[in-house]
Design a protein around this motif. Structure first.
Motif, short mmCIF file in Angstrom:
data_model
loop_
_atom_site.label_atom_id
_atom_site.label_comp_id
_atom_site.label_asym_id
_atom_site.label_seq_id
_atom_site.Cartn_x
_atom_site.Cartn_y
_atom_site.Cartn_z
N VAL A 288 -12.46 4.17 4.01
CA VAL A 288 -13.20 3.61 2.86
C VAL A 288 -14.14 2.50 3.35
N ALA B 192 3.46 -5.45 4.74
CA ALA B 192 4.69 -5.68 3.97
C ALA B 192 4.31 -5.72 2.49
N ALA C 141 -8.71 -0.87 -1.48
CA ALA C 141 -7.25 -0.98 -1.33
C ALA C 141 -6.74 0.37 -0.85
N GLY D 227 -3.23 -1.80 -4.39
CA GLY D 227 -4.29 -1.56 -5.38
C GLY D 227 -3.78 -1.80 -6.79
C1 LIG Z 1 8.92 3.74 6.91
C2 LIG Z 1 8.33 2.58 6.24
C3 LIG Z 1 9.12 1.55 5.77
C4 LIG Z 1 8.55 0.45 5.15
N1 LIG Z 1 9.35 -0.55 4.70
C5 LIG Z 1 8.81 -1.60 4.05
C6 LIG Z 1 9.64 -2.62 3.54
O1 LIG Z 1 10.85 -2.56 3.66
N2 LIG Z 1 9.06 -3.66 2.89
C7 LIG Z 1 7.70 -3.75 2.73
O2 LIG Z 1 7.23 -4.72 2.15
N3 LIG Z 1 6.90 -2.79 3.21
C8 LIG Z 1 7.41 -1.72 3.87
N4 LIG Z 1 6.61 -0.75 4.35
C9 LIG Z 1 5.16 -0.96 4.26
C10 LIG Z 1 4.60 -0.58 2.92
O3 LIG Z 1 4.77 0.78 2.74
C11 LIG Z 1 3.10 -0.92 2.88
O4 LIG Z 1 2.94 -2.29 3.11
C12 LIG Z 1 2.47 -0.59 1.54
O5 LIG Z 1 2.74 0.72 1.19
C13 LIG Z 1 0.97 -0.77 1.60
O6 LIG Z 1 0.44 -0.38 0.35
P1 LIG Z 1 -1.09 -0.09 0.13
O7 LIG Z 1 -1.31 0.00 -1.31
O8 LIG Z 1 -1.90 -1.03 0.91
O9 LIG Z 1 -1.35 1.32 0.85
P2 LIG Z 1 -1.00 2.81 0.46
O10 LIG Z 1 0.35 2.93 -0.09
O11 LIG Z 1 -1.35 3.65 1.63
O12 LIG Z 1 -1.98 3.12 -0.74
C14 LIG Z 1 -3.34 3.43 -0.57
C15 LIG Z 1 -3.71 4.43 -1.64
O13 LIG Z 1 -5.11 4.60 -1.62
C16 LIG Z 1 -5.40 5.94 -1.93
N5 LIG Z 1 -6.74 6.21 -1.42
C17 LIG Z 1 -7.18 6.02 -0.16
N6 LIG Z 1 -8.48 6.38 -0.05
C18 LIG Z 1 -8.86 6.81 -1.27
C19 LIG Z 1 -10.06 7.31 -1.77
N7 LIG Z 1 -11.13 7.48 -0.98
N8 LIG Z 1 -10.12 7.65 -3.07
C20 LIG Z 1 -9.05 7.50 -3.87
N9 LIG Z 1 -7.87 7.03 -3.45
C21 LIG Z 1 -7.77 6.68 -2.15
C22 LIG Z 1 -4.31 6.71 -1.21
O14 LIG Z 1 -4.12 7.99 -1.69
C23 LIG Z 1 -3.11 5.80 -1.39
O15 LIG Z 1 -2.30 6.17 -2.48
C24 LIG Z 1 7.15 0.37 4.97
C25 LIG Z 1 6.36 1.42 5.41
C26 LIG Z 1 6.94 2.51 6.05
C27 LIG Z 1 6.05 3.60 6.52
#
Ligand SMILES: Cc1cc2nc3c(=O)[nH]c(=O)nc-3n(C[C@H](O)[C@H](O)[C@H](O)COP(=O)(O)OP(=O)(O)OC[C@H]3O[C@@H](n4cnc5c(N)ncnc54)[C@H](O)[C@@H]3O)c2cc1C
Length: 812
Positions: A210, A353, A202, A16
């Motif tokens: 969502v 990722a 996001a 996001g």
């Molecule tokens: C153990 C582990 C190791 C990892 N290692 C790697 C790595 O080495 N390299 C890599 O590239 N990736 C890695 N990842 C993956 C990486 O964490 C994810 O790809 C990334 O965090 C995805 O980000 P995002 O913004 O899509 O989701 P998120 O981080 O889940 O963010 C979504 C956000 O939306 C908010 N939200 C949701 N719904 C609402 C709502 N209704 N109102 C307001 N806010 C809302 C949430 O609170 C959250 O903060 C790893 C993951 C794990 C668990």
């Protein structure tokens, strides 16, 4: 909090934040991000931060490259450290297939501008002394791999976006979304309502929820994922002292492990076979910066391998274990883009990722929103690649399969079993009785080839020629010399009708619409003049049309059509799915077979090439088109599903006197390559123009259509690159044909890439289609080579189809 804004981005994870940053960078600064807790509170905060450039889809690789390069820029612009480490990375191979895969990855990297090097295991050991040499046979070294601090990156995006005018509301949860009649959104949060023109989902771990706020069931599922960090290790200290460098990252495919240095110790993660989905039905809203209980037993088999492959790890103490959830789509690539039929609702989720891909995802989505087009080839992550078949349970099965295969090779001829068979046509059992080997595309089962009677219908998976090779050769011969029957239900079929349809379609299509009862082929362009669709258009009334296109693009194409329907229009656009199914007869005896079961005259004078009409076939009401992708005399017969079994039985009986054979998708691909026919997703994609793709005969400048101005401008200056048709000499000792994505060399340099390849069984030649700079596409250019599994094989430029260049067989 603002009462109204142009965009509300829901979710303050790394994705996001990247979307918000890229929107401001594209000039949209009246934008808002809402986050229910703190930034990174979902899966981002506990990510291992690793980043890689390689991906199975070269276009996703490009986005990963972009993401990694972006970090320095946002670090400098924000003043926020991203803790960028780029020690390089090793991909370790333990067997010949993986070495082949590495060579192919290296080759792909060549046209992506990546500097990848195949090295010996002794060289790998020098770079990464923890490994035990006897378990490996070679490695690929990528200098642009490393890790970053996920929180630092998210904050850096956020600071840059804020500096450009964006606002971020933390501790603000979106509870509901309401769409107004004008397509704008009321974003209802626990802190008040924001009226926005666009919303972006996001939501990461809550993307599904969502989605449900607007009635969507997105194919996304979170999986638990474990990594551990060791105490400081003397071997690490010794390496750093001796080289002055951090240890490179390592991907150990056989062990299904990734490793990197974390301060004075090592971080080790695995994609374990005993994998576990997290919150498979609903993500709890009270999950906040939490971890899951560590479960080392679950990863014990992988740890055992790790301790064998890296003995020093086995004696190092474990400092911490992280078990956290993060999300996947069924194929592991992100879900990005607008949703069919849901105006101004965008998704950027299932980013597994986020540190490798988040930047590219943000760039693609922001460009799409601000310019109406993502500006790059994002087909591999377009949310439209999934249809209604991707239910919650299907997604669960596929995501688990994909997670467990993260470090496994999927061969080009491999069909993965999870979630299948699910979507089948009425003749599925009939074809299974005929020993069909099945594949699935867009969820639908379709026959790939028909194993010989008495033999097991299973294909050996390989990068080379499989056990299907001689059988497919027989199928091709049957079509070219006698007659073949195949199922063609795996096209997308649309019916468009109602007052004004002809005028509307004409404004979308580059070719003239056909006359009543006829078929024409056309391209559909975006305003930038790039190919967004390719269709056979059959006219069955003044304002009544069938369109046939790629099934994989059904949602993608219907999204485009629906978006372009004039408001309040009486035009009815329907994707027919399996309410219309088909069989295709092709080959010199095709007319004799079909004529024997219909009273309608099929003589060329009465039913010429490219005719499309209502015909009774036996007692079955059908639409019959005189066309086939095989390039031979042929007919496609379209019926309601309840007639398909009767139609199959009727045609099969009618074919007996002519020794008719069944043929499958593999034979069809060989036959179409022999005729130099391109296909959607391979030769025709939104990064190519119709001039580049050689679609000149689809273009008529006698009417207005979307993309015409760009096309005319390109005509004036000439296309930059061109599709070429090559005859390739495979290695005689170990023949392997081109698959797609191989580099094309000319005069010792990589000049282009292959889009499709196949062995043309009937003509006995291995063929490739691919793009090169226009200057090299001129007839007579010599000196091409195609790199197949690490070997540069000579390739000859062809100017005409290897079979029947005049097209007389189709018109006979
Ligand atoms: C153990 C582990 C190791 C990892 N290692 C790697 C790595 O080495 N390299 C890599 O590239 N990736 C890695 N990842 C993956 C990486 O964490 C994810 O790809 C990334 O965090 C995805 O980000 P995002 O913004 O899509 O989701 P998120 O981080 O889940 O963010 C979504 C956000 O939306 C908010 N939200 C949701 N719904 C609402 C709502 N209704 N109102 C307001 N806010 C809302 C949430 O609170 C959250 O903060 C790893 C993951 C794990 C668990």
């Amino acid at each position: 909090m603002k009462a109204s804004t142009q965009v509300v981005v829901i979710g303050g994870g790394v994705v996001g934040a990247s979307v918000l940053y890229h929107l401001t960078k594209a000039g949209w600064t009246d934008v808002v991000l809402v986050e229910r807790k703190e930034l990174t509170a979902g899966s981002t905060w506990h990510a291992a931060g690793g980043m890689h450039t390689l991906n199975g889809d070269p276009n996703v690789s490009k986005l990963q490259q972009y993401t990694i390069q972006l970090y320095k820029e946002i670090e400098a612009a924000s003043g926020q450290s991203c803790s960028i480490h780029l020690p390089g990375g090793l991909m370790l191979a333990s067997d010949r297939e993986r070495m082949d895969w590495l060579r192919m990855a290296q080759a792909r990297g060549r046209y992506l501008g990546m500097d990848l090097e195949i090295i010996s295991i002794a060289e790998a050991k020098a770079l990464f002394p923890l490994l035990e040499e006897k378990y490996f046979i070679g490695a690929l070294y990528d200098p642009v791999e490393g890790h970053v601090d996920p929180t630092g990156v998210t904050n850096a995006y956020a600071i840059c976006a804020r500096n450009a005018g964006a606002e971020i509301y933390r501790h603000t949860k979106v509870d509901a979304l309401g769409q107004r009649p004008d397509g704008t959104w009321d974003v209802i949060t626990d802190q008040g309502t924001i009226h926005a023109e666009h919303v972006v989902n996001a939501g990461g771990l809550w993307a599904r929820e969502v989605g449900r706020m607007v009635g969507l069931e997105l194919p996304v599922l979170a999986m638990e994922h474990i990594y551990l960090v060791t105490e400081d290790m003397p071997e690490v200290a010794a390496h750093v002292a001796a080289t002055g460098n951090e240890m490179p990252m390592a991907l150990d495919f056989a062990g299904e492990i990734y490793i990197r240095q974390e301060q004075g110790g090592m971080l080790l993660g695995t994609y374990e076979q005993a994998n576990v989905p997290w919150s498979p039905r609903e993500t709890p809203w009270d999950f906040n910066m939490q971890l899951l209980p560590p479960d080392l037993d679950r990863i014990a088999p992988e740890l055992e391998v790790a301790f064998r492959h890296y003995p020093a790890m086995g004696v190092a103490g474990i400092k911490s274990v992280v078990n956290g959830p993060f999300t996947f789509s069924p194929d592991g690539n992100p879900l990005v883009g607008p949703i069919r039929g849901l105006r101004n609702y965008w998704v950027a989720c299932a980013v597994m990722a986020g540190l490798s891909q988040g930047g590219g995802v943000g760039l693609a989505l922001a460009t799409w929103m601000t310019e109406g087009d993502p500006g790059m080839d994002i087909w591999g992550m377009d949310v439209a690649r999934y249809g209604d078949y991707a239910t919650l349970a299907y997604t669960n099965a596929k995501v688990r399969e994909n997670y467990g295969r993260r470090f496994r090779i999927t061969f080009p001829n491999e069909e993965l079993p999870a979630g299948r068979p699910l979507h089948t046509t009425p003749i599925y059992d009939r074809l299974t009785e005929h020993n069909a080997v099945w594949g699935a595309g867009f969820g639908l089962e379709h026959p790939l080839w028909f194993q010989r009677p008495g033999e097991t219908p299973v294909e050996q998976v390989t990068f080379r020629r499989s056990n299907a090779f001689p059988v497919v050769a027989e199928e091709c011969r049957a079509v070219r010399e006698r007659v073949g029957l195949t199922e063609c239900s795996n096209f997308a079929k649309y019916r468009v009708s109602g007052p004004g349809t002809a005028e509307w379609l004409q404004g979308l299509f580059t070719n003239r619409l056909p006359a009543h009862g006829r078929v024409s082929l056309t391209a559909m362009l975006n305003p930038q003049g790039r190919i967004v669709g390719e269709f056979s258009v059959a006219r069955v009334g003044e304002d009544d049309f069938f369109l046939f296109g790629s099934q994989a693009a059904e949602v993608h194409h219907s999204r485009w059509f629906i978006d372009h329907l004039p408001a309040g229009s009486p035009i009815r656009f329907r994707a027919l799915g399996l309410s219309l199914v088909g069989l295709s007869v092709a080959g010199p005896k095709a007319r004799d077979v079909l004529q024997s079961v219909t009273a309608t005259s099929l003589a060329t004078a009465d039913f010429p090439f490219m005719t499309f009409r209502r015909v009774d076939v036996g007692m079955i009401p059908a639409w019959v088109g005189r066309m086939t992708y095989s390039g031979d005399l042929g007919y496609e017969i379209w019926v309601a599903p309840e007639y398909q079994r009767a139609l199959f039985d009727l045609l099969w009986e009618a074919g007996r006197p002519h020794d008719m054979a069944l043929f499958g998708f593999r034979a069809l691909m060989s036959l179409r390559m022999e005729k130099m026919f391109g296909t959607w997703y391979r030769e025709y994609r939104p990064i190519y123009t119709p001039l580049e793709a050689g679609m000149d005969r689809y273009l008529r400048l006698d009417h207005e259509f979307i993309g015409r101005a760009a096309l005319e401008a390109e005509m004036a200056r000439g296309p930059e690159r061109h599709l070429v048709y090559l005859a390739v000499d495979p290695d005689p000792d170990e023949p392997a044909d081109v698959i797609g994505d191989e580099p094309i060399w000319h005069d010792g340099a990589v000049v282009g890439w292959v889009t499709s390849g196949a062995y043309a069984h009937y003509s006995g030649v291995s063929l490739a289609l691919g793009y090169v700079p226009a200057g090299l596409a001129a007839p007579g250019t010599e000196g091409f080579e195609v790199e197949i599994i690490g070997h540069r094989r000579p390739a000859r430029l062809l100017t005409h189809p290897v079979l029947d260049p005049a097209g007389s067989r189709m018109r006979a």
